[in-house]
Design a protein around this motif. Structure first.
Motif: not given
Length: 286
Positions: A176-183
């Motif tokens: 993930l890039r910084p600020g990216g979401r993981w749901v």
């Protein structure tokens, strides 16, 4: 855990019994690949319509309660131009739906049988829709570079079926890039204590919540053919936090009044009493 579709695939796999035993990542992966390859046709005969598998652009249904990403926006309001990885994509209706929203989506799954169903759906769409790349790989070691995705998601894919779900969280955080979401959505952990029965027998607690010994189905030779791993709510939180991710929300969908459909252990009876799904909404700090 097991549901009504297992009886169909068991005939193909020669499954003869169930047990509770520890399995390594390698053994879990082997069992899951074997299971989902064998069960792909039966699974889609039962669930394809509900999941929108054959819709030209796919659909993004988070759970048996019918929660749709187009309504809840757990991945954000504007998906256009974002690189999004779906982990445990199966036949990839979710990744294909994301592509239709303008995202650069990639679907990853262990089972070629499931991926092939997604490829067939894309090949048969008319008019042609943008193709979604599909990758065959496990979730505990993602074949992608660091910080290569803006978001990642999983709708009942991979996380409950791997021996080391903490490794999945670390891998997601890595790509993930910084600020990216993981749901990601999974069986609600409290479901572990009840039998997999949509009727009254499924309302009686029989298994300790804190017993994390995996549920395993085996064939006549004692080889695992299906495995599911249990983690408590606290376990999930600790794995997420240890990976350096922040938790934004934990969604426990209500059973909707309009839905009278049973899906294995999911049913209106049980859904009106306790949750069947937990959706963890997290992000990587900027």
């Amino acid at each position: 855990m097991s549901d009504d579709r297992h009886a169909k695939a068991n005939a193909t796999l020669g499954t003869t019994g169930t047990t509770r035993t520890r399995l390594s990542s390698v053994d879990s992966q082997r069992a899951s690949r074997r299971w989902w390859d064998a069960d792909a046709d039966d699974y889609h005969r039962t669930h394809a319509e509900f999941l929108g598998v054959d819709s030209p652009g796919g659909e993004f249904v988070w759970c048996p309660e019918g929660l749709h990403e187009g309504d809840v926006h757990l991945l954000g309001d504007d998906l256009a131009g974002k690189r999004i990885l779906e982990i445990g994509c199966g036949s990839a209706p979710c990744a294909r739906w994301l592509t239709g929203q303008g995202a650069y989506a990639v679907g990853l799954d262990l089972s070629m049988g499931m991926l092939r169903r997604g490829l067939d759906a894309m090949a048969g769409s008319a008019p042609p829709h943008p193709r979604t790349p599909l990758v065959q790989a496990g979730a505990e070691s993602l074949p992608f570079a660091d910080e290569s995705f803006d978001a990642a998601c999983s709708a009942f894919g991979a996380v409950p079926f791997v021996a080391d779900s903490a490794a999945v969280m670390r891998e997601v955080a890595r790509v993930l890039r910084p600020g990216g979401r993981w749901v990601f959505s999974v069986n609600h952990p409290m479901r572990w204590i009840f039998p997999d029965d949509p009727g009254p027998d499924g309302l009686r607690a029989t298994i300790p919540y804190f017993d994390r010994t995996p549920y395993v189905e085996v064939d006549a030779d004692g080889e695992p053919t299906y495995v599911e791993h249990h983690r408590t709510i606290g376990d999930r939180v600790r794995e997420i936090v240890a990976a350096g991710l922040l938790i934004d929300d934990l969604v426990e969908p209500d059973w909707p009044e309009w839905l009278d459909r049973e899906w294995g252990q999911w049913s209106p009876l049980r859904g009106q009493i306790f949750p069947g799904t937990a959706i963890f909404v997290t992000h990587k700090p900027a």
